[in-house]
Design an enzyme around this catalytic site. Structure first.
Site, mmCIF file in Angstrom:
data_model
loop_
_atom_site.group_PDB
_atom_site.id
_atom_site.type_symbol
_atom_site.label_atom_id
_atom_site.label_comp_id
_atom_site.label_asym_id
_atom_site.label_seq_id
_atom_site.Cartn_x
_atom_site.Cartn_y
_atom_site.Cartn_z
ATOM 1 C CB SER A 1 14.612 -90.924 -36.585
ATOM 2 O OG SER A 1 14.693 -89.355 -36.358
ATOM 3 C CE1 TYR B 1 20.237 -91.868 -37.805
ATOM 4 C CE2 TYR B 1 18.604 -90.096 -37.654
ATOM 5 C CZ TYR B 1 19.474 -91.298 -37.240
ATOM 6 O OH TYR B 1 18.226 -91.440 -36.053
HETATM 7 P P1 NAD Z 1 23.727 -95.841 -29.717
HETATM 8 O O1 NAD Z 1 24.576 -95.369 -31.053
HETATM 9 O O2 NAD Z 1 23.784 -95.831 -28.680
HETATM 10 O O3 NAD Z 1 23.361 -97.676 -30.231
HETATM 11 C C1 NAD Z 1 23.364 -98.550 -31.789
HETATM 12 C C2 NAD Z 1 24.292 -99.612 -32.030
HETATM 13 O O4 NAD Z 1 23.703 -99.655 -33.005
HETATM 14 C C3 NAD Z 1 24.835 -100.144 -30.961
HETATM 15 O O5 NAD Z 1 24.979 -101.017 -30.204
HETATM 16 C C4 NAD Z 1 26.246 -100.023 -32.026
HETATM 17 O O6 NAD Z 1 26.791 -101.081 -31.065
HETATM 18 C C5 NAD Z 1 25.350 -100.583 -33.017
HETATM 19 N N1 NAD Z 1 26.068 -100.716 -34.156
HETATM 20 C C6 NAD Z 1 25.987 -99.372 -35.093
HETATM 21 N N2 NAD Z 1 26.981 -99.656 -36.157
HETATM 22 C C7 NAD Z 1 26.995 -101.383 -36.099
HETATM 23 C C8 NAD Z 1 27.294 -102.193 -37.085
HETATM 24 N N3 NAD Z 1 27.793 -101.836 -38.370
HETATM 25 N N4 NAD Z 1 26.155 -103.588 -36.945
HETATM 26 C C9 NAD Z 1 25.931 -103.671 -35.900
HETATM 27 N N5 NAD Z 1 25.911 -102.419 -35.008
HETATM 28 C C10 NAD Z 1 25.955 -101.810 -35.055
HETATM 29 O O7 NAD Z 1 22.349 -95.222 -30.881
HETATM 30 P P2 NAD Z 1 21.065 -95.211 -30.066
HETATM 31 O O8 NAD Z 1 20.944 -93.351 -29.935
HETATM 32 O O9 NAD Z 1 20.261 -96.277 -28.970
HETATM 33 O O10 NAD Z 1 20.380 -95.138 -31.305
HETATM 34 C C11 NAD Z 1 19.343 -96.811 -31.584
HETATM 35 C C12 NAD Z 1 18.800 -96.323 -33.098
HETATM 36 O O11 NAD Z 1 17.231 -95.519 -32.550
HETATM 37 C C13 NAD Z 1 18.838 -95.810 -33.825
HETATM 38 O O12 NAD Z 1 18.557 -96.741 -35.685
HETATM 39 C C14 NAD Z 1 18.523 -94.397 -34.433
HETATM 40 O O13 NAD Z 1 19.284 -94.074 -35.320
HETATM 41 C C15 NAD Z 1 17.898 -94.660 -33.506
HETATM 42 N N6 NAD Z 1 17.550 -93.405 -33.342
HETATM 43 C C16 NAD Z 1 18.355 -92.418 -32.004
HETATM 44 C C17 NAD Z 1 17.723 -91.533 -31.974
HETATM 45 C C18 NAD Z 1 18.033 -90.540 -30.541
HETATM 46 O O14 NAD Z 1 17.806 -89.818 -29.703
HETATM 47 N N7 NAD Z 1 19.476 -91.626 -29.854
HETATM 48 C C19 NAD Z 1 16.744 -90.995 -32.461
HETATM 49 C C20 NAD Z 1 16.116 -90.852 -33.354
HETATM 50 C C21 NAD Z 1 16.032 -92.326 -33.569
#
Ligand code: NAD
Length: 256
Positions: free
Chosen positions: A138, A151
């Protein structure tokens, strides 16, 4: 482009992970989807992606809070060529209000799971003399924000893991890189808006404009497909010499 390759994308039933899985399937890779649930809808999602793109797509349940389950996920998926460590969770609270259980879970899912999956996937990549590891960090992997201590610690940590694995595999046809998105409007971000509004004593529209996109100079959310496309590029031969890289996709957030 990726026919014959098998990709595992952790946390791929929604958001960025789902988009990455579809991008890889679109290029012909077989894909294993993962989350911690085991619902009919999880398997239906895999079947729908398989029907849309024609490559083999399966769903495998593993709760990545548990390192043993993370290792078994890779072992049971068998023959992983492309590993995308994407699963992530968030809890927003001041450091002295952060529940230790939340700290432990965030570190487990967002950081330790990638250690376990990587350690388990490398032997197959070495046997096949090809591998791609992409870790979703991130912009919070190198910038901090208040109320996100666990985080941010995990996202900084996964950059360290990425660089270390890249050095350990540098003479092999295996690469390991980190993608650092800025704000992407997925469920994870949408879920934070009410909490951030309460903590900052703001309405939700102001949180989006003045807290989230305030630090993203483009004033636009990154899209999930933009992340999926970058993963595909990192899996191409054009990216053979890109390893240990930390790649922001953040509308200029990290330039400030
Ligand atoms: P999201 O909540 O849509 O997806 C997260 C996924 O992780 C889901 O499929 C969920 O079921 C899975 N998950 C959660 N807990 C779990 C567990 N215990 N075991 C297995 N799977 C599990 O979130 P997102 O925004 O798509 O985030 C995806 C990645 O991108 C993450 O690592 C997040 O930190 C990173 N990220 C997101 C953003 C943003 O703005 N959305 C920015 C930077 C980084």
């Amino acid at each position: 482009m990726l026919a014959g390759k098998h990709a595992l994308v952790t946390g791929s039933t929604s958001g960025i992970g789902l988009a990455i899985a579809k991008s890889l399937a679109r290029q012909g890779a077989d894909v294993t989807l993962n989350s911690y649930t085991n619902e009919a809808s999880d398997h239906q999602l895999a079947a729908a992606i398989e029907a849309e793109f024609g490559s083999r797509v399966t769903y495998m349940q593993a709760d990545l809070r548990d390192g043993g389950q993370a290792r078994r996920l890779v072992d049971k998926s068998s023959g992983i060529d492309i590993l995308v460590n994407n699963a992530g969770i968030q809890h927003v609270a001041a450091v002295d209000k952060m529940k230790p259980r939340h700290w432990d879970e965030i570190l487990a899912v967002n950081l330790s799971a990638a250690f376990h999956t990587t350690a388990s996937a490398l032997s197959n990549m070495r046997a096949k003399q090809w591998g791609r590891i992409v870790n979703i960090s991130s912009v919070h992997g190198f910038r901090a924000s208040p109320f996100k201590s666990a985080y941010i610690s995990a996202k900084h940590g996964i950059i360290g893991l990425t660089r270390t694995v890249a050095l350990e595999t540098a003479t092999e046809p295996i690469t390991c890189n980190a993608i650092c998105p800025g704000y992407v409007r997925t469920a994870m971000v949408a879920d934070q808006i009410p909490t951030q509004a309460r903590i900052h004593n703001m309405d939700e529209e102001s949180v989006v404009r003045d807290v989230m996109l305030n630090r993203q100079p483009s004033k636009q959310f990154v899209t999930v497909d933009q992340i999926g496309d970058l993963v595909v590029f990192l899996c191409s031969s054009s990216a053979d010499q890109i390893t240990g890289a930390v790649l922001p996709v953040d509308g200029g957030f990290s330039a400030m």
